[in-house]
Design an enzyme around this catalytic site. Structure first.
Site, PDB file in Angstrom:
ATOM      1  N   ASN A 130       0.861  -1.189   0.000  1.00  0.00           N
ATOM      2  CA  ASN A 130       0.000   0.000   0.000  1.00  0.00           C
ATOM      3  C   ASN A 130       0.888   1.225   0.000  1.00  0.00           C
ATOM      4  O   ASN A 130       1.347   1.685   1.054  1.00  0.00           O
ATOM      5  CB  ASN A 130      -0.910  -0.007   1.234  1.00  0.00           C
ATOM      6  CG  ASN A 130      -1.948  -1.099   1.137  1.00  0.00           C
ATOM      7  OD1 ASN A 130      -2.907  -0.996   0.368  1.00  0.00           O
ATOM      8  ND2 ASN A 130      -1.731  -2.180   1.866  1.00  0.00           N
ATOM      9  N   GLU A 131       1.126   1.719  -1.195  1.00  0.00           N
ATOM     10  CA  GLU A 131       2.049   2.840  -1.368  1.00  0.00           C
ATOM     11  C   GLU A 131       1.392   4.137  -0.896  1.00  0.00           C
ATOM     12  O   GLU A 131       0.170   4.178  -0.703  1.00  0.00           O
ATOM     13  CB  GLU A 131       2.430   2.962  -2.848  1.00  0.00           C
ATOM     14  CG  GLU A 131       3.178   1.757  -3.409  1.00  0.00           C
ATOM     15  CD  GLU A 131       4.635   1.683  -2.930  1.00  0.00           C
ATOM     16  OE1 GLU A 131       4.966   2.281  -1.890  1.00  0.00           O
ATOM     17  OE2 GLU A 131       5.436   1.012  -3.597  1.00  0.00           O
ATOM     18  N   PRO A 132       2.195   5.203  -0.716  1.00  0.00           N
ATOM     19  CA  PRO A 132       1.613   6.492  -0.351  1.00  0.00           C
ATOM     20  C   PRO A 132       0.448   6.842  -1.283  1.00  0.00           C
ATOM     21  O   PRO A 132       0.538   6.638  -2.506  1.00  0.00           O
ATOM     22  CB  PRO A 132       2.776   7.467  -0.539  1.00  0.00           C
ATOM     23  CG  PRO A 132       3.988   6.621  -0.265  1.00  0.00           C
ATOM     24  CD  PRO A 132       3.654   5.255  -0.801  1.00  0.00           C
TER      25      PRO A 132
ATOM     26  N   SER B  55      -2.529   5.445  -0.727  1.00  0.00           N
ATOM     27  CA  SER B  55      -3.536   4.414  -0.454  1.00  0.00           C
ATOM     28  C   SER B  55      -4.478   4.939   0.629  1.00  0.00           C
ATOM     29  O   SER B  55      -4.034   5.595   1.575  1.00  0.00           O
ATOM     30  CB  SER B  55      -2.868   3.133   0.075  1.00  0.00           C
ATOM     31  OG  SER B  55      -1.963   2.633  -0.861  1.00  0.00           O
TER      32      SER B  55
ATOM     33  N   THR C  85      10.225   2.210  -4.062  1.00  0.00           N
ATOM     34  CA  THR C  85      10.075   0.778  -3.800  1.00  0.00           C
ATOM     35  C   THR C  85      10.765  -0.029  -4.890  1.00  0.00           C
ATOM     36  O   THR C  85      11.440  -1.030  -4.609  1.00  0.00           O
ATOM     37  CB  THR C  85       8.567   0.425  -3.762  1.00  0.00           C
ATOM     38  OG1 THR C  85       7.960   1.229  -2.767  1.00  0.00           O
ATOM     39  CG2 THR C  85       8.342  -1.036  -3.456  1.00  0.00           C
TER      40      THR C  85
END
Ligand code: GLP
Length: 641
Positions: A160-162, A164, A179
Site C-alpha cells: 500500500n504505497e503512499p 492508499s 520501492t
C-alpha cells in the site's frame, strides 16, 4: 499494556525497542506460538497474516526452530500473505510465493491447502474478481487473528504505497519509484522490477485483531519515526496503524534512532546533559534555526527546549565555542594521523608512522563509495594500506555484464587464432548457460565465478586509481556469501576464521569497516558481525597468550593500539554530531574519487548518485558555520562493547 513513559508521550503507537532482530523475532514468535496453542485448545484455527521482505526472516527462522525443537505444530494454522509482485510466476526466484516456501512453508507442517497467497500470474482481466475472492477467503476463515508487517521506506505496509486510502481493499497497485529502486538489487536492475503488485488493502490489514510491525536497521529509522509520531496521513500508509487498537511496533536500536525520545530526548523530558548530548542538541538547534553555531544566543536555547542546558552550562557563547571546536577538531586531511604533529586535538594519533591499515569492504565498491578519497590520502601519506574484499559480490552482477564479458572474450580469441580454443569453449559455455537460464534463475557455479572475477577486476582498477598496489588487495570470498543468496545467508565458523587470519596477519594500527547499523541480514551487516566476532577472538587469544591461557577480559596491547573506524554504508550516513573524523576532499580529489567509483561498472545500476552524499555532508558542516568544502568523507570511532 503499560502506560507510556514521559519520553514516549508523543508516540501514537506502542513501540518496543529490542536489543536485536533475533530478540524481536523471539518475542513475536512466542506470541504466535501462544496464539496457535490457545486456538488449538479451543478447537479453532489460528489465522495469520504474513509478510515478506528481509524483516521477517529472523522470525521465520525462529518459528522453524520452535517447530523442530519444541514441536510447535502448524496443523491448525491458516495463513494469508499480504502481497505479491504482478506479473510474476510463482516459481520466479524473486516471487514472494517462492520466498515464503523457502523461508517458512517448506520447513513446517502447515497443510498446503491452508496457505492463501495473492497469485501474481493470473490474467489481468480477472484480477478484480480474484481480489474480491481473496477478501472473501479471509472472511470465511474468520478474519485475521494476528497480522505480521514490515515497512517499506515509503511507509508502505504490504504494497500500500503512499496515497492508499484507509478503506482500501485487496487490489492491483502500481509500485512507487522508491520501492522499485529498493528492489533493484534483488532483480539486478530497476528495469527488471515488476511495475505492479497485488496487495491486501489498508482496510483489510486494519481488520486484523492484532498487528505486529517489525523494523530493523537504520534505513527504516526515518519512516518509523514518521509512522509513530506524525499525524495520520495517506502519504505514510503505516501511520493509519495509529487508529488500530491492538498494534505494536518492535524495532531495533538503529530503526528506533529517529524517534524523538532517542534523537531529541531533551524535547520530551528531563535529561542529564553531557558532551555528546550537548553536541547533538546544539547541532540540531543550529540547523533548526538555520544559523551557524557561533551565532546562537541564550534566548534561542531557552525557546527551543534547551533551557536546562543554558542554566547548567551557559551562557551560550562559550558553550557554542566548545562545541564548535569539537566539530572543528573532527576535520583532518591526515586520516592516518599527521606524523610529528601535536595530536591532542586530532582524530587519529600521529605515531607510529607509517601505519598498517586494513580496509575491510563487505562487497567490492563499498570501500570506494564511502572512502575512496581517504584511501587515496592514506596511500599518498605513506601508510601501508591493505584492502580486503570480504565477499566476491558476484550476486550483484547482472547477467548482461557477464554475457558482455564472455562475448568479448570469444571475439578476441577468435580474432587471434586457434591457441585460444579452450578459452573460446569456456566463454561459449558461459554464454550458453546465461542464455538457457530462467530469467533470474540461480547462477551456475561457473557464472558466479565469472561474475566474481568481473568484480575483482573492477575493484583492482578502482584501487589502482587510488594508487593501491595489487599485492595489497585481498579477496576473501567468504563462504557464507558464496553458498548463499540474498536473505538466505548463514554465517559459519570458516567466515570468522578467514577474517581472524587477516587481522592476525596484519595486526593493523587502523581498521576501516562498515555495516554496524545495517539491516541484520544484509551482506554488510553479516560482514560486520563476522569482523566483530573475529576481532573478539583475536583479542581473547592475545590476552590468553599473555596471561598463561587465562582469559582476563583485558585488552591486549595490540588492540589498545588499533583504532577501528566505521565508514558510511548505503543504509547509514553519519550526521554531523556523530562524526569523529571528517576527511575533506578538494574538487579535484572528489572528481578523482568519482572516477575510481565509476570503475565498478557492473554496479552502475545502483551506485549512481551516491557520491553526492559526500557533498551533502560538506554542506551540513558549512551550515553549522564550519569551513565550506567541496565534499567530506566521514567516519565514526568504534570500540568493542
Ligand atoms: C516489500 C514488501 C513489504 C515489506 C517491505 C520491506 O515492499 N511488500 O511487505 O515490508 O518490502 O522490505 P524489507 O523487509 O526487505 O526491508
Amino acid at each position: 499494556m503499560n502506560s507510556p513513559s514521559e519520553f514516549e508521550q508523543n508516540e501514537k503507537i506502542k513501540t518496543e525497542i529490542v536489543g536485536s532482530a533475533e530478540e524481536g523475532a523471539r518475542i513475536v514468535a512466542r506470541e504466535i506460538a501462544g496464539l496457535i496453542t490457545n486456538k488449538n485448545s479451543q478447537g479453532e484455527s489460528a489465522v495469520l497474516g504474513l509478510a515478506t521482505g528481509s524483516t521477517p526472516v529472523p522470525l521465520y527462522r525462529e518459528l522453524i526452530r520452535l517447530h523442530r525443537k519444541d514441536g510447535l505444530c502448524f496443523d491448525n494454522v491458516i495463513t494469508f500473505n499480504l502481497d505479491e509482485y504482478y506479473p510474476i510466476s510463482s516459481n520466479h526466484q524473486e516471487s514472494y510465493r517462492r520466498f515464503m516456501q523457502e523461508q517458512l512453508f517448506d520447513h513446517i507442517d502447515i497443510p498446503p491447502e491452508h496457505i492463501y497467497f495473492p497469485d501474481g500470474s493470473i490474467h489481468r482481466e480477472v484480477v478484480f474478481d480474484y481480489c474480491r475472492q481473496f477478501e472473501d477467503a479471509i472472511e470465511q476463515a474468520g478474519g485475521i487473528d494476528l497480522q505480521i508487517l514490515g515497512i517499506g521506506r515509503t511507509g508502505h505496509i504490504g504494497f500500500n504505497e503512499p496515497g492508499s486510502t484507509r478503506i482500501s481493499r485487496t487490489r492491483l497497485i502500481t509500485l512507487d519509484r522508491v520501492t522499485r529502486q529498493d528492489a533493484a538489487r534483488d532483480f539486478l536492475g530497476e528495469s527488471h522490477v515488476p511495475r505492479h503488485a497485488i496487495t491486501m488493502g489498508v482496510g483489510t490489514i486494519m481488520e486484523a485483531n492484532r498487528i505486529l510491525l517489525m523494523a530493523w536497521g537504520e534505513s527504516k529509522a526515518e519512516i518509523i519515526a514518521k509512522a509513530v509520531e506524525s499525524p495520520v496521513s495517506e502519504s505514510v500508509p503505516a501511520s493509519f496503524l495509529q487508529e488500530h487498537t491492538n498494534v505494536s511496533f518492535l524495532v531495533d536500536d538503529a530503526a528506533a534512532s529517529r524517534l524523538t525520545r532517542i534523537r531529541y530526548p531533551w524535547l520530551v523530558g528531563p535529561v542529564e546533559w553531557h558532551n555528546d548530548l550537548n553536541k547533538r542538541a546544539i547541532c540540531w538547534l543550529s540547523s533548526k534555526l538555520d544559523k551557524p553555531i557561533l551565532k546562537l544566543v541564550d534566548e534561542e536555547y531557552s525557546e527551543n527546549g534547551m533551557a536546562t542546558l543554558i542554566t547548567d552550562q551557559g551562557p551560550a557563547y562559550p558553550l557554542n565555542i566548545r562545541i564548535f571546536n569539537k566539530l572543528q577538531h573532527t576535520i583532518t586531511g591526515w586520516p592516518g594521523g599527521k606524523p610529528r604533529a601535536d595530536d591532542s586535538h586530532r582524530p587519529e594519533r600521529s605515531e607510529p608512522h607509517p601505519k598498517h591499515v586494513v580496509v575491510l569492504s563487505p562487497e567490492p565498491g563499498n570501500d570506494m563509495l564511502a572512502m575512496g578519497g581517504t584511501l587515496e590520502r592514506l596511500e599518498n601519506q605513506g601508510h601501508i594500506v591493505e584492502v580486503v574484499y570480504m565477499t566476491s559480490g558476484s550476486l550483484g552482477v547482472p547477467d548482461s555484464a557477464a554475457g558482455k564479458f564472455a562475448k568479448t572474450l570469444v571475439e578476441a580469441a577468435q580474432g587471434l587464432g586457434s591457441d585460444w580454443e579452450a578459452q573460446v569453449a569456456y566463454a561459449k559455455s558461459i554464454i550458453e548457460k546465461i542464455e538457457n537460464k530462467d530469467q533470474f534463475g540461480s547462477d551456475s557455479t561457473e557464472i558466479r565465478q565469472l561474475k566474481g572475477l568481473i568484480r575483482r577486476a573492477e575493484a583492482r582498477e578502482a584501487c589502482n586509481e587510488c594508487g593501491i598496489d595489487h599485492d595489497h588487495i585481498h579477496f576473501l570470498d567468504l563462504p557464507f556469501y558464496e553458498l548463499g543468496r540474498y536473505r538466505q545467508f548463514n554465517l559459519g565458523e570458516k567466515d570468522i576464521t578467514e577474517v581472524e587470519d587477516i587481522l592476525e596477519r596484519f595486526r593493523p594500527h587502523q581498521i576501516y569497516i562498515t555495516g554496524n547499523r545495517a539491516n541484520p541480514i544484509s551482506v554488510q551487516a553479516l560482514c560486520f558481525a563476522t569482523f566483530e566476532k573475529a576481532f573478539e577472538l583475536v583479542r581473547r587469544k592475545a590476552s590468553c597468550h599473555q596471561t598463561g591461557n587465562v582469559w582476563l577480559g583485558s585488552k591486549s596491547p595490540w588492540h589498545q593500539a588499533c583504532n577501528v573506524w566505521l565508514y558510511n554504508s548505503d543504509e547509514h550516513r553519519c550526521l554531523p554530531y556523530e562524526i569523529d573524523m571528517a576527511v575533506p576532499l578538494s574538487p579535484l580529489q572528489f572528481a578523482q574519487k568519482e572516477h575510481a567509483v565509476s570503475q565498478h561498472q557492473s554496479q552502475c545500476f545502483q551506485t549512481e548518485m551516491k557520491t553526492k552524499r559526500d557533498r551533502e555532508t560538506a554542506l551540513l558542516y558549512d551550515q553549522l558555520g564550519l569551513a565550506e568544502y567541496e565534499a567530506i568523507e566521514s567516519f565514526q570511532r568504534w570500540s568493542p562493547s
